[in-house]
Design a protein around this motif. Structure first.
Motif, PDB file in Angstrom:
ATOM      1  N   ASP A 136      -8.164  -0.809  -3.591  1.00 50.28           N
ATOM      2  CA  ASP A 136      -8.033   0.608  -3.943  1.00 50.28           C
ATOM      3  C   ASP A 136      -8.214   1.408  -2.667  1.00 50.28           C
ATOM      4  OD1 ASP A 136      -7.766   0.174  -6.694  1.00 50.28           O
ATOM      5  OD2 ASP A 136      -9.940   0.010  -6.936  1.00 50.28           O
ATOM      6  N   ALA A 180     -10.902   2.210   1.943  1.00 55.76           N
ATOM      7  CA  ALA A 180     -10.346   1.258   0.977  1.00 55.76           C
ATOM      8  C   ALA A 180     -11.471   0.392   0.422  1.00 55.76           C
ATOM      9  CB  ALA A 180      -9.294   0.385   1.648  1.00 55.76           C
ATOM     10  N   ASP A 189      -8.321   5.197  -0.992  1.00 57.75           N
ATOM     11  CA  ASP A 189      -8.414   6.637  -1.194  1.00 57.75           C
ATOM     12  C   ASP A 189      -8.032   7.320   0.117  1.00 57.75           C
ATOM     13  OD1 ASP A 189      -9.029   9.213  -1.701  1.00 57.75           O
ATOM     14  OD2 ASP A 189     -11.186   8.911  -1.981  1.00 57.75           O
ATOM     15  N   SER A 239      -4.172   8.430  -3.491  1.00 60.11           N
ATOM     16  CA  SER A 239      -4.922   7.225  -3.834  1.00 60.11           C
ATOM     17  C   SER A 239      -3.933   6.160  -4.217  1.00 60.11           C
ATOM     18  CB  SER A 239      -5.828   7.494  -5.026  1.00 60.11           C
ATOM     19  OG  SER A 239      -6.972   8.155  -4.605  1.00 60.11           O
ATOM     20  N   SER A 240      -4.159   4.956  -3.784  1.00 64.28           N
ATOM     21  CA  SER A 240      -3.240   3.906  -4.165  1.00 64.28           C
ATOM     22  C   SER A 240      -4.009   2.650  -4.480  1.00 64.28           C
ATOM     23  CB  SER A 240      -2.235   3.650  -3.045  1.00 64.28           C
ATOM     24  OG  SER A 240      -2.901   3.137  -1.927  1.00 64.28           O
ATOM     25  N   SER A 241      -3.343   1.796  -5.196  1.00 64.63           N
ATOM     26  CA  SER A 241      -3.983   0.560  -5.592  1.00 64.63           C
ATOM     27  C   SER A 241      -2.975  -0.555  -5.412  1.00 64.63           C
ATOM     28  CB  SER A 241      -4.414   0.685  -7.051  1.00 64.63           C
ATOM     29  OG  SER A 241      -5.092  -0.467  -7.437  1.00 64.63           O
ATOM     30  N   SER A 242      -3.398  -1.648  -4.821  1.00 63.01           N
ATOM     31  CA  SER A 242      -2.487  -2.779  -4.691  1.00 63.01           C
ATOM     32  C   SER A 242      -3.224  -4.028  -5.124  1.00 63.01           C
ATOM     33  CB  SER A 242      -2.000  -2.906  -3.252  1.00 63.01           C
ATOM     34  OG  SER A 242      -3.070  -3.221  -2.427  1.00 63.01           O
ATOM     35  N   THR A 243      -2.488  -4.900  -5.747  1.00 65.28           N
ATOM     36  CA  THR A 243      -3.143  -6.056  -6.331  1.00 65.28           C
ATOM     37  C   THR A 243      -2.367  -7.324  -6.036  1.00 65.28           C
ATOM     38  OG1 THR A 243      -3.750  -4.593  -8.145  1.00 65.28           O
ATOM     39  CG2 THR A 243      -4.186  -6.916  -8.467  1.00 65.28           C
ATOM     40  N   HIS A 291     -11.611  -5.520  -3.770  1.00 74.23           N
ATOM     41  CA  HIS A 291     -12.332  -6.226  -4.836  1.00 74.23           C
ATOM     42  C   HIS A 291     -11.873  -7.680  -4.834  1.00 74.23           C
ATOM     43  CE1 HIS A 291     -13.549  -2.362  -6.733  1.00 74.23           C
ATOM     44  NE2 HIS A 291     -12.378  -1.942  -6.273  1.00 74.23           N
ATOM     45  N   LEU A 299       0.862  -1.175   0.000  1.00 76.13           N
ATOM     46  CA  LEU A 299       0.000   0.000   0.000  1.00 76.13           C
ATOM     47  C   LEU A 299       0.899   1.225   0.000  1.00 76.13           C
ATOM     48  CD1 LEU A 299      -2.994  -0.362   2.438  1.00 76.13           C
ATOM     49  CD2 LEU A 299      -3.045   0.110   0.011  1.00 76.13           C
ATOM     50  N   LYS A 335      -7.849  -7.134  -5.181  1.00 79.33           N
ATOM     51  CA  LYS A 335      -7.363  -5.804  -5.587  1.00 79.33           C
ATOM     52  C   LYS A 335      -7.861  -4.810  -4.546  1.00 79.33           C
ATOM     53  CE  LYS A 335      -7.666  -2.588  -9.481  1.00 79.33           C
ATOM     54  NZ  LYS A 335      -8.717  -1.635  -9.145  1.00 79.33           N
TER      55      LYS A 335
END
Ligand SMILES: CCCC/C=C/CC(=O)SCCNC(=O)CCNC(=O)[C@H](O)C(C)(C)COP(=O)(O)OP(=O)(O)OC[C@H]1O[C@@H](n2cnc3c(N)ncnc32)[C@H](O)[C@@H]1OP(=O)(O)O
Length: 291
Positions: A52, A60, A54, A41-45, A63, A36, A50
């Motif tokens: 996201d 967060a 903010d 804003s970040s996105s980790s997968t 998904h 993270l 997944k």
């Protein structure tokens, strides 16, 4: 109930230690943790999850993206636990929405293929991961909202019930419930307790005895979900609802937690007593048959 565990985690170092012992560090550490990044804003997968985040809202969105049906395999559960641990450590993250990237399904529950014909060691690790997911969601310091955008049987229903609030897609084709009985298995007692805390004793008794799956409208009626919205609105409604929850100072939550924690402890003691009584009764029946 969830609040209770949360309070306990804040106040009882012993339980924190217990939880960290149960934590996924064993199998999870070996896997690559999704990072993270500290930015707006970040996105980790990971492969199956997944996230996201903010930073401006502190919310967060997780998904679940494990085709075809987000079944809870050991690998999937491990990824969920890693993602949760990361979010939990980031104090700027105050709310978490859980949703599915799969069409029509939130989660199909425990991965049946991961339970069948596997070694005892695998089964033990798998079962530990199921419990860990439950503990991590139920004991989370974050406000958690399940955006149930599809069917959610068995373990999928459990997952949604560990959240503070459930919003479900108003589509009569979808269903939710603890249907283990229909599969010929008994729902573990902590599945049952989680449902009791959500819909009460009588509704749980009916649901478990008959292995009921509820339509969204029925689920709303018994309180298994809190709100129905159009399919396209599930996620946006969840993030809007989160704003309301986050407006309440966290300290107020804690005062409710003591009460719920007390109830939870009583419940646990009752369960243990009832198990002991059953063993004694079984022994007595066995002895009386000998004479
Ligand atoms: C030791 C004691 C344990 C006690 C606790 C148990 C808790 C559990 O969670 S047990 C698992 C219970 N889960 C279910 O009963 C769900 C069964 N699945 C469904 O009802 C449906 O699949 C669905 C409503 C979730 C989705 O229906 P849809 O028509 O969209 O898809 P399908 O064609 O049925 O399935 C697609 C695909 O996914 C496979 N699959 C479905 N559920 C599971 C599962 N739980 N584990 C593993 N795999 C699952 C299904 O077999 C299909 O695979 P194929 O395309 O390869 O045929």
């Amino acid at each position: 109930m969830k609040m209770a565990l949360r309070a306990c985690l804040r106040t009882k170092p012993g339980l924190t230690a217990l939880l960290s012992q149960l934590s996924c560090s064993g199998h999870a550490a070996a896997r690559r943790a999704p990072a993270l990044v500290a930015q707006r804003s970040s996105s980790s997968t990971s492969q199956k999850i997944k996230v996201d985040f903010d930073q401006s809202s502190g919310v967060a969105v997780m998904h679940m993206q494990s085709p075809p049906v987000n079944s809870l395999s050991l690998e999937f559960l491990t990824d969920v636990c890693i993602a949760l641990e990361k979010l939990e450590m980031d104090k700027s993250c105050r709310g978490l929405v859980v949703t599915s990237s799969q069409p029509k399904v939130f989660s199909a529950g425990l991965d049946i293929l991961d339970m069948y014909g596997k070694s005892p060691e695998h089964c033990a690790e798998f079962w530990k991961a199921v419990q860990e997911m439950w503990l991590k969601f139920y004991g989370s310091n974050m406000i958690t909202i399940a955006a149930v955008n599809g069917s959610s049987p068995a373990g999928g229903c459990l997952l949604s019930m560990t959240c503070d609030y459930r919003i479900m897609a108003d589509n009569p084709r979808y269903s939710i419930g603890l249907n283990e009985t229909k599969l010929g298995i008994v729902a573990p007692f902590w599945f049952k307790d989680t449902m009791v805390n959500t819909v009460g004793h009588r509704a749980t008794e009916m649901a478990l005895q008959l292995g009921l799956l509820y339509s969204p409208a029925e689920a709303l009626k018994i309180g298994l979900v809190d709100q129905l919205v159009h399919e396209d609105q599930v996620l946006t409604t969840a993030t809007e609802t989160m704003t309301k929850w986050l407006a309440i100072p966290g300290i107020l939550n804690i005062s409710y937690t003591c009460h719920f924690f007390h109830l939870w402890c009583c419940n646990l003691v009752c369960t243990i007593c009832s198990c002991v009584c059953q063993v004694i009764a079984a022994k007595k029946i066995h002895l009386s048959q000998d004479f």
